[in-house]
Design a protein around this motif. Structure first.
Motif, PDB file in Angstrom:
ATOM      1  N   ASN A 270       8.015  -7.757   1.561  1.00 44.93           N
ATOM      2  CA  ASN A 270       8.462  -6.365   1.609  1.00 44.93           C
ATOM      3  C   ASN A 270       8.095  -5.667   2.911  1.00 44.93           C
ATOM      4  OD1 ASN A 270       8.908  -3.455   0.542  1.00 44.93           O
ATOM      5  ND2 ASN A 270       6.719  -3.533   0.994  1.00 44.93           N
TER       6      ASN A 270
ATOM      7  N   TYR B 110      16.590  -2.525  14.878  1.00 47.56           N
ATOM      8  CA  TYR B 110      16.094  -2.776  13.512  1.00 47.56           C
ATOM      9  C   TYR B 110      17.186  -3.454  12.686  1.00 47.56           C
ATOM     10  CZ  TYR B 110      15.037  -1.459   8.604  1.00 47.56           C
ATOM     11  OH  TYR B 110      14.829  -1.452   7.239  1.00 47.56           O
TER      12      TYR B 110
ATOM     13  N   SER C 208      15.551  -6.946   2.893  1.00 47.11           N
ATOM     14  CA  SER C 208      16.310  -6.761   4.126  1.00 47.11           C
ATOM     15  C   SER C 208      16.759  -5.301   4.142  1.00 47.11           C
ATOM     16  CB  SER C 208      17.478  -7.748   4.155  1.00 47.11           C
ATOM     17  OG  SER C 208      18.307  -7.542   5.268  1.00 47.11           O
TER      18      SER C 208
ATOM     19  N   ASN D  98       0.787  -1.232   0.000  1.00 51.10           N
ATOM     20  CA  ASN D  98       0.000   0.000   0.000  1.00 51.10           C
ATOM     21  C   ASN D  98       0.819   1.282   0.000  1.00 51.10           C
ATOM     22  OD1 ASN D  98       0.479  -1.159   2.674  1.00 51.10           O
ATOM     23  ND2 ASN D  98      -0.480   0.684   3.466  1.00 51.10           N
ATOM     24  N   ARG D  99       2.065   1.239   0.501  1.00 54.70           N
ATOM     25  CA  ARG D  99       2.837   2.491   0.511  1.00 54.70           C
ATOM     26  C   ARG D  99       4.332   2.200   0.462  1.00 54.70           C
ATOM     27  NH1 ARG D  99       4.190   3.992   6.129  1.00 54.70           N
ATOM     28  NH2 ARG D  99       3.290   2.403   7.483  1.00 54.70           N
TER      29      ARG D  99
ATOM     30  N   ASP E  38      -2.243  -9.032   7.631  1.00 54.24           N
ATOM     31  CA  ASP E  38      -1.298  -8.565   8.640  1.00 54.24           C
ATOM     32  C   ASP E  38      -0.260  -9.677   8.722  1.00 54.24           C
ATOM     33  OD1 ASP E  38       0.127  -8.231  11.058  1.00 54.24           O
ATOM     34  OD2 ASP E  38      -1.505  -7.093  11.936  1.00 54.24           O
ATOM     35  N   VAL E  39       0.979  -9.376   8.380  1.00 53.01           N
ATOM     36  CA  VAL E  39       1.995 -10.431   8.255  1.00 53.01           C
ATOM     37  C   VAL E  39       2.339 -11.098   9.588  1.00 53.01           C
ATOM     38  CG1 VAL E  39       3.021  -9.473   6.153  1.00 53.01           C
ATOM     39  CG2 VAL E  39       3.955  -8.812   8.387  1.00 53.01           C
TER      40      VAL E  39
ATOM     41  N   VAL F 167      15.956   5.018   1.631  1.00 51.49           N
ATOM     42  CA  VAL F 167      14.976   5.213   0.549  1.00 51.49           C
ATOM     43  C   VAL F 167      13.950   6.237   1.021  1.00 51.49           C
ATOM     44  CG1 VAL F 167      13.362   4.048  -1.013  1.00 51.49           C
ATOM     45  CG2 VAL F 167      15.297   2.772  -0.059  1.00 51.49           C
TER      46      VAL F 167
ATOM     47  N   LYS G 131      17.089  -7.050  10.641  1.00 48.81           N
ATOM     48  CA  LYS G 131      17.376  -7.197   9.211  1.00 48.81           C
ATOM     49  C   LYS G 131      18.542  -8.171   8.982  1.00 48.81           C
ATOM     50  CE  LYS G 131      14.178  -4.731   7.336  1.00 48.81           C
ATOM     51  NZ  LYS G 131      13.217  -5.310   6.390  1.00 48.81           N
TER      52      LYS G 131
ATOM     53  N   GLY H 234      19.815   0.915   0.684  1.00 46.43           N
ATOM     54  CA  GLY H 234      20.292   1.989   1.564  1.00 46.43           C
ATOM     55  C   GLY H 234      19.082   2.864   1.878  1.00 46.43           C
TER      56      GLY H 234
ATOM     57  N   THR I  47      10.894   7.142   1.871  1.00 45.86           N
ATOM     58  CA  THR I  47       9.556   6.650   2.232  1.00 45.86           C
ATOM     59  C   THR I  47       9.235   7.158   3.643  1.00 45.86           C
ATOM     60  OG1 THR I  47      10.341   4.661   3.332  1.00 45.86           O
ATOM     61  CG2 THR I  47       9.977   4.492   0.952  1.00 45.86           C
TER      62      THR I  47
ATOM     63  N   ARG J  58      -2.516  -4.423   5.096  1.00 48.97           N
ATOM     64  CA  ARG J  58      -3.411  -4.524   6.251  1.00 48.97           C
ATOM     65  C   ARG J  58      -4.743  -3.867   5.931  1.00 48.97           C
ATOM     66  NH1 ARG J  58       0.366  -3.290  11.440  1.00 48.97           N
ATOM     67  NH2 ARG J  58       1.107  -1.551  10.180  1.00 48.97           N
TER      68      ARG J  58
ATOM     69  N   ILE K 155       8.109   1.503  -0.525  1.00 48.05           N
ATOM     70  CA  ILE K 155       8.757   0.657  -1.541  1.00 48.05           C
ATOM     71  C   ILE K 155       7.751  -0.354  -2.085  1.00 48.05           C
ATOM     72  CG2 ILE K 155      10.576  -1.068  -1.922  1.00 48.05           C
ATOM     73  CD1 ILE K 155      12.225   0.381   0.270  1.00 48.05           C
TER      74      ILE K 155
HETATM   75  N1  LIG Z   1      12.984   3.253   3.606  1.00 49.27           N
HETATM   76  C1  LIG Z   1      14.233   2.827   3.777  1.00 49.27           C
HETATM   77  O1  LIG Z   1      15.180   3.631   3.897  1.00 49.27           O
HETATM   78  C2  LIG Z   1      14.545   1.350   3.773  1.00 49.27           C
HETATM   79  C3  LIG Z   1      15.890   0.956   3.678  1.00 49.27           C
HETATM   80  C4  LIG Z   1      16.202  -0.399   3.702  1.00 49.27           C
HETATM   81  C5  LIG Z   1      15.198  -1.341   3.781  1.00 49.27           C
HETATM   82  N2  LIG Z   1      13.888  -0.936   3.871  1.00 49.27           N
HETATM   83  C6  LIG Z   1      12.871  -1.986   3.967  1.00 49.27           C
HETATM   84  O2  LIG Z   1      11.994  -1.869   2.860  1.00 49.27           O
HETATM   85  C7  LIG Z   1      10.711  -2.400   3.214  1.00 49.27           C
HETATM   86  C8  LIG Z   1       9.647  -1.368   2.911  1.00 49.27           C
HETATM   87  O3  LIG Z   1       9.895  -0.220   3.723  1.00 49.27           O
HETATM   88  P1  LIG Z   1       9.366   1.241   3.356  1.00 49.27           P
HETATM   89  O4  LIG Z   1      10.517   2.151   3.384  1.00 49.27           O
HETATM   90  O5  LIG Z   1       8.498   1.187   2.170  1.00 49.27           O
HETATM   91  O6  LIG Z   1       8.514   1.523   4.690  1.00 49.27           O
HETATM   92  P2  LIG Z   1       7.097   2.202   4.898  1.00 49.27           P
HETATM   93  O7  LIG Z   1       6.880   3.285   3.929  1.00 49.27           O
HETATM   94  O8  LIG Z   1       7.054   2.501   6.354  1.00 49.27           O
HETATM   95  O9  LIG Z   1       6.077   1.010   4.552  1.00 49.27           O
HETATM   96  C9  LIG Z   1       6.078  -0.148   5.327  1.00 49.27           C
HETATM   97  C10 LIG Z   1       5.083  -1.119   4.750  1.00 49.27           C
HETATM   98  O10 LIG Z   1       5.073  -2.296   5.558  1.00 49.27           O
HETATM   99  C11 LIG Z   1       3.721  -2.548   5.947  1.00 49.27           C
HETATM  100  N3  LIG Z   1       3.622  -3.235   7.239  1.00 49.27           N
HETATM  101  C12 LIG Z   1       4.170  -2.920   8.425  1.00 49.27           C
HETATM  102  N4  LIG Z   1       3.770  -3.778   9.379  1.00 49.27           N
HETATM  103  C13 LIG Z   1       2.929  -4.669   8.772  1.00 49.27           C
HETATM  104  C14 LIG Z   1       2.188  -5.787   9.221  1.00 49.27           C
HETATM  105  N5  LIG Z   1       2.202  -6.194  10.507  1.00 49.27           N
HETATM  106  N6  LIG Z   1       1.446  -6.463   8.307  1.00 49.27           N
HETATM  107  C15 LIG Z   1       1.402  -6.082   7.013  1.00 49.27           C
HETATM  108  N7  LIG Z   1       2.058  -5.017   6.530  1.00 49.27           N
HETATM  109  C16 LIG Z   1       2.824  -4.314   7.409  1.00 49.27           C
HETATM  110  C17 LIG Z   1       3.092  -1.160   6.035  1.00 49.27           C
HETATM  111  O11 LIG Z   1       1.681  -1.281   6.058  1.00 49.27           O
HETATM  112  P3  LIG Z   1       0.759  -0.232   6.908  1.00 49.27           P
HETATM  113  O12 LIG Z   1       0.528   0.933   6.001  1.00 49.27           O
HETATM  114  O13 LIG Z   1      -0.470  -1.025   7.205  1.00 49.27           O
HETATM  115  O14 LIG Z   1       1.544   0.146   8.133  1.00 49.27           O
HETATM  116  C18 LIG Z   1       3.648  -0.560   4.756  1.00 49.27           C
HETATM  117  O15 LIG Z   1       2.960  -1.018   3.636  1.00 49.27           O
HETATM  118  C19 LIG Z   1      10.795  -2.742   4.709  1.00 49.27           C
HETATM  119  O16 LIG Z   1      11.055  -4.111   4.868  1.00 49.27           O
HETATM  120  C20 LIG Z   1      11.975  -1.913   5.185  1.00 49.27           C
HETATM  121  O17 LIG Z   1      12.551  -2.436   6.345  1.00 49.27           O
HETATM  122  C21 LIG Z   1      13.543   0.382   3.856  1.00 49.27           C
END
Ligand SMILES: NC(=O)c1ccc[n+]([C@@H]2O[C@H](COP(=O)([O-])OP(=O)(O)OC[C@H]3O[C@@H](n4cnc5c(N)ncnc54)[C@H](OP(=O)(O)O)[C@@H]3O)[C@@H](O)[C@H]2O)c1
Length: 249
Positions: free
Chosen positions: A84, A150, A136, A15-16, A61-62, A183, A154, A181, A185, A39, A18
Motif C-alpha cells: 500500500n 506519479y 496502484s 500508519n496513515r 522503510d519499503v 481518496v 503507477k 480514484g 488522505t 517507517r 488508506i
Molecule cells: N489518496 C489518493 O487519492 C490515492 C489515489 C490512488 C492511489 N493512491 C495510493 O494509495 C496508497 C496509499 O496512499 P494514501 O493516499 O494513503 O497516502 P498517504 O496518506 O500519503 O500515506 C502514504 C503511506 O505510505 C507510506 N510510505 C511512503 N513512503 C514510504 C517508505 N519509503 N517506506 C514505508 N512507507 C512509506 C507513508 O508512511 P510515512 O507516514 O512514514 O510517510 C504512509 O503510511 C499509495 O500507494 C497511493 O499512491 C492514493
C-alpha cells in the motif's frame, strides 16, 4: 488464502491514509494476524494496544533491502501481502525537478512492490499460495499530467502486477491490483476534486480481495473512469489530461 478470517496479513504504510483504514478494516473483518508495517511504528501504538494478540508492528522503510529481509524473516506465516505504501510528488513532467521526483516515486511505488512481492512469494507458496495485492491508481491507466511522473510510476506497478499474476499462478497465489480514484488522505490534500473517504475505499478493497478480483476499482470515481476507459480509451485520456499543472491550466 481462503478468506480474510483465515488470513495473516502483511500491510505496508499502515500508519496513515488508506493503509491505516485498511488496517482497521482488516481487524474488523477478523483477520488472524496483522503485520502492520510502517517507517515509524509509534504511529500505530494505539492499534497494537487495542489488539495486542493480533497486531504485530514491523518497522519497514519499503526502499530499504535490509528492512525487507528482516520483515520477511519475521513474518513467515503471512498469507496475504498488501503493498500500500506510496508517494506522490505532484510533479508535472515539465517541471525542473521531474527527474528527481520520478526516481523517488519509482523507488517507492514500483521497485518496492517488486522487491516485497519477490521476497514474500516463497512465503506465500509455503503457506498454500495466498495472495498479493498492490495499490496502484486509476492514474496508471490514463495519465493525470498534474501528477505526470506519479501516474507513470503507477502504470509501472500496474504492468508489474500483470507479470506477477502470470508468474505466480503456478503456485496458486491470487494477485490483485487496486486502482483508486481521488481518496481523502494527506496525499490528495492539494487535489481539488471530490474525494472518497479512506474507510469506504478500504472496505471496497477488502470486498474485492474477498471476491479475488484481479482488478479492484474501489470508488465511484475510479468505476466511472474505467467505464470510459473500456468504452473509449482516448476519451479518458482527454478527461484526465485536463488536470493540468497550474502554470499550464
Ligand atoms: N489518496 C489518493 O487519492 C490515492 C489515489 C490512488 C492511489 N493512491 C495510493 O494509495 C496508497 C496509499 O496512499 P494514501 O493516499 O494513503 O497516502 P498517504 O496518506 O500519503 O500515506 C502514504 C503511506 O505510505 C507510506 N510510505 C511512503 N513512503 C514510504 C517508505 N519509503 N517506506 C514505508 N512507507 C512509506 C507513508 O508512511 P510515512 O507516514 O512514514 O510517510 C504512509 O503510511 C499509495 O500507494 C497511493 O499512491 C492514493
Amino acid at each position: 488464502m481462503t478468506n480474510l478470517t483465515d488470513s495473516t496479513v502483511f500491510l505496508t504504510g499502515s500508519n496513515r491514509g488508506i493503509g491505516r483504514a485498511l488496517a482497521e478494516a482488516l481487524l474488523r473483518a477478523g483477520v488472524l494476524k496483522l503485520y502492520a508495517a510502517a517507517r515509524d511504528t509509534a504511529a500505530i501504538a494505539d492499534l497494537t494496544a487495542a489488539h495486542p494478540d493480533r497486531v504485530i508492528p514491523v518497522t519497514l522503510d519499503v526502499t530499504k533491502a535490509a528492512d525487507i529481509a528482516q520483515a520477511v524473516a519475521a513474518a513467515k506465516d503471512t498469507t496475504l501481502l498488501i503493498n500500500n505504501a506510496g508517494v506522490a510528488g505532484f510533479t508535472s513532467s515539465m517541471s525542473e525537478n521531474a527527474v528527481e521526483k520520478a526516481r523517488f516515486e519509482i523507488d517507492v511505488n514500483y521497485i518496492a512492490p517488486l522487491a516485497l512481492t519477490q521476497a514474500f512469494a516463497p512465503v506465500l507458496k509455503a503457506n498454500g499460495g495466498g495472495g498479493v495485492v498492490s495499490v496502484s491508481s486509476i492514474a496508471a491507466l490514463s495519465n493525470f499530467p498534474v501528477l505526470g511522473t506519479y501516474s507513470a510510476s503507477k502504470a509501472a506497478v500496474h504492468s508489474l502486477m500483470q507479470a506477477f499474476r502470470a508468474e505466480l499462478a503456478a503456485q496458486g497465489t491470487y494477485v490483485g491490483t487496486v486502482y483508486p480514484g481521488p481518496v481523502d488522505t494527506d496525499m490528495a490534500a492539494g487535489l481539488e476534486s471530490e474525494k472518497t473517504p479512506a474507510a469506504d475505499v478500504a472496505q471496497a478493497i477488502l470486498d474485492g480481495i474477498a471476491a479475488k478480483q484481479a482488478e479492484i476499482f474501489p470508488d465511484a470515481a475510479s468505476q466511472g473512469m474505467i467505464a470510459v476507459h473500456d468504452k473509449d480509451r482516448h476519451e479518458l485520456e482527454a478527461m484526465t489530461g485536463s488536470f493540468l499543472p497550474a502554470a499550464q491550466a
